[in-house]
Design an enzyme around this catalytic site. Structure first.
Site, PDB file in Angstrom:
ATOM      1  N   HIS A 144      -3.077   0.541   7.118  1.00 41.27           N
ATOM      2  CA  HIS A 144      -3.284   0.463   5.678  1.00 41.27           C
ATOM      3  C   HIS A 144      -3.540   1.859   5.128  1.00 41.27           C
ATOM      4  O   HIS A 144      -4.012   2.735   5.851  1.00 41.27           O
ATOM      5  CB  HIS A 144      -4.481  -0.453   5.384  1.00 41.27           C
ATOM      6  CG  HIS A 144      -4.617  -0.806   3.948  1.00 41.27           C
ATOM      7  ND1 HIS A 144      -3.641  -1.464   3.228  1.00 41.27           N
ATOM      8  CD2 HIS A 144      -5.646  -0.599   3.080  1.00 41.27           C
ATOM      9  CE1 HIS A 144      -4.058  -1.649   1.989  1.00 41.27           C
ATOM     10  NE2 HIS A 144      -5.270  -1.131   1.866  1.00 41.27           N
TER      11      HIS A 144
ATOM     12  N   HIS B 215      -6.033   1.097  -3.700  1.00 40.53           N
ATOM     13  CA  HIS B 215      -5.077   0.613  -2.705  1.00 40.53           C
ATOM     14  C   HIS B 215      -4.540  -0.747  -3.105  1.00 40.53           C
ATOM     15  O   HIS B 215      -5.101  -1.417  -3.976  1.00 40.53           O
ATOM     16  CB  HIS B 215      -5.737   0.543  -1.314  1.00 40.53           C
ATOM     17  CG  HIS B 215      -6.835  -0.465  -1.222  1.00 40.53           C
ATOM     18  ND1 HIS B 215      -6.740  -1.575  -0.426  1.00 40.53           N
ATOM     19  CD2 HIS B 215      -8.044  -0.541  -1.841  1.00 40.53           C
ATOM     20  CE1 HIS B 215      -7.855  -2.286  -0.542  1.00 40.53           C
ATOM     21  NE2 HIS B 215      -8.664  -1.669  -1.388  1.00 40.53           N
TER      22      HIS B 215
ATOM     23  N   CYS C 157       0.812  -1.224   0.000  1.00 42.29           N
ATOM     24  CA  CYS C 157       0.000   0.000   0.000  1.00 42.29           C
ATOM     25  C   CYS C 157       0.846   1.275   0.000  1.00 42.29           C
ATOM     26  O   CYS C 157       0.575   2.199  -0.756  1.00 42.29           O
ATOM     27  CB  CYS C 157      -1.019  -0.005   1.125  1.00 42.29           C
ATOM     28  SG  CYS C 157      -0.351  -0.009   2.793  1.00 42.29           S
TER      29      CYS C 157
END
Length: 171
Positions: free
Chosen positions: A131, A143, A80
């Protein structure tokens, strides 16, 4: 006829169509704030509106790239933070921090009602983010999910993401 139309709409065609729709969506009205969101306020950014849109378009173009822990290029795959770093470096020449923990303090907090394309979406507790992704408009973000997945487009209000603690940042 249906089969011919389905073949016409390849992944690239669908990504370009979505990108065009997102550019047009920039004129949409304000979004309702998420529960617990910051109060609405305008946050200045060193990025122009054009650069913010370029970031979103570039991120959308990487949908389908494989996930790879520590990855930071389309050839090797992305995690990510590697995805965010790659897009920002290539679209605006800015090198963001490499880890999600570092990204969580990069930029200014933004209220959900003030989100614009190119803003960062960071999930997890403030002191322990887990994240991150790039907001691309209409409640969606790009993502690189976990191992075994591909870079993808998800909606902030989907069943999984709506239950997560989220912060929005404008680099």
């Amino acid at each position: 006829m249906f089969i011919a139309l389905k073949a016409f709409f390849t992944l690239e065609t669908r990504v370009l169509a979505l990108a065009g729709a997102l550019l047009l969506a920039g004129c949409a009205g304000p979004r309702p704030p998420a529960p617990g969101a910051l109060p609405a306020r305008t946050v200045a950014s060193p990025l122009s509106d054009e650069q913010a849109h370029d970031i979103a378009i570039h991120a959308l173009g990487l949908v389908g790239t494989p996930y790879r822990y520590g990855g930071n290029t389309p050839d090797t795959g992305f995690d990510c933070s590697g995805l965010i770093g790659y897009v920002y470096r290539h679209r605006v020449g800015t090198a963001p921090p490499r880890t999600v923990a570092q990204l969580s303090s990069w930029g200014q907090p933004v209220a959900a009602s003030e989100l614009r394309t190119g803003d960062l979406v960071v999930f997890g507790a403030a002191r322990a983010p887990t994240h991150a992704g790039i907001y691309v408009g209409e409640g969606r973000f790009v993502h690189a999910p976990s191992s075994g997945g591909d870079v993808r487009l998800d909606h902030l209000q989907s069943r999984h993401w709506a239950r997560q603690n989220v912060a929005f940042l404008r680099p």
